[in-house]
Design an enzyme around this catalytic site. Sequence first.
Site, PDB file in Angstrom:
ATOM      1  N   SER A   1      61.563  74.895  56.283  1.00 53.47           N
ATOM      2  CA  SER A   1      61.840  73.516  55.878  1.00 53.47           C
ATOM      3  C   SER A   1      62.245  73.465  54.411  1.00 53.47           C
ATOM      4  CB  SER A   1      60.602  72.649  56.156  1.00 53.47           C
ATOM      5  OG  SER A   1      60.902  71.280  56.020  1.00 53.47           O
ATOM      6  N   ASN A   2      62.172  72.292  53.786  1.00 46.24           N
ATOM      7  CA  ASN A   2      62.523  72.148  52.371  1.00 46.24           C
ATOM      8  C   ASN A   2      61.617  71.098  51.722  1.00 46.24           C
ATOM      9  OD1 ASN A   2      63.840  69.417  52.569  1.00 46.24           O
ATOM     10  ND2 ASN A   2      65.131  70.549  54.014  1.00 46.24           N
ATOM     11  N   HIS A   3      61.816  70.853  50.427  1.00 47.33           N
ATOM     12  CA  HIS A   3      60.894  70.015  49.645  1.00 47.33           C
ATOM     13  C   HIS A   3      61.203  68.521  49.685  1.00 47.33           C
ATOM     14  CE1 HIS A   3      58.585  73.265  47.974  1.00 47.33           C
ATOM     15  NE2 HIS A   3      59.682  73.894  47.586  1.00 47.33           N
TER      16      HIS A   3
END
Length: 227
Positions: A33-35
């Site tokens: 995933s990402n932030h």
Amino acid sequence: CCQRYQEKTLAGQHWLLTAGPTREAIDPVRYISNHSSGKMGYAIARAAVNAGARVTLISGPVNLTPPQGCRVIQVNSALEMHQQAMALAPKASVFVACAAVADYRLADVATQKIKKTADDMVLKLVKNPDIVADVAALSQRPFTVGFAAETQDVEQYARGKLSRKKLDLIAANDVAREGQGFNSEDNALTVFSADSATEIALANKQQVASQLVTIINQAYQAKNSST
Ligand code: CTP
Ligand code: CA
């Protein structure tokens, strides 16, 4: 005096938004995933509700309370977000793609937890569909707005995405600058169309969102009255 009788700015419009990150499963217990916090997308949803639109928010996993009066459709992966967006977009007046969609997913998702046996491992990824580009390519397309979070050459990359994805507008932000973008409370944007650039100065995301909603609505009205 006539407040009561005045229609809200976005009355009669249906806004569809994507927000947050997506999660791409590796196995039953792990993901890529990402932030993305989802804050910008949720702020735009709230601003559009306040301006009188009917709002549907397709949201990846975030820790935010959905704005009152807005329909939220929870998804995990890019493929799920894509499926929901394609199903709902033909009936939307405006589509705003705020989500930080994972560009790639696992070529094969393991059905059982991967055990720690090998000393090294390679994950094979394949490209996810481009949700905003696919919405813009629909024959019955809503007014389509993208985002571009860039760390360099912001205008050049944003304009490239605007034309490649056939968007009506793109809101660009320089995430390399202090205090704006991904996980912060504040943001500053430049909104590009094919022939214009409009600055939204650094402010908290809710203030930036309501200015952005106004800019989108003006461009949407201008396009409708010209066709
Ligand atoms: N976007 C999308 N579906 C994807 C990837 C991106 O809808 N699979 C949308 C984002 O929500 C955003 C816009 O496209 O509105 C630009 O996203 P961005 O990640 O900046 O662009 P990419 O085309 O993925 O290019 P890159 O990551 O290489 O900069
Ligand atoms: Ca991307």
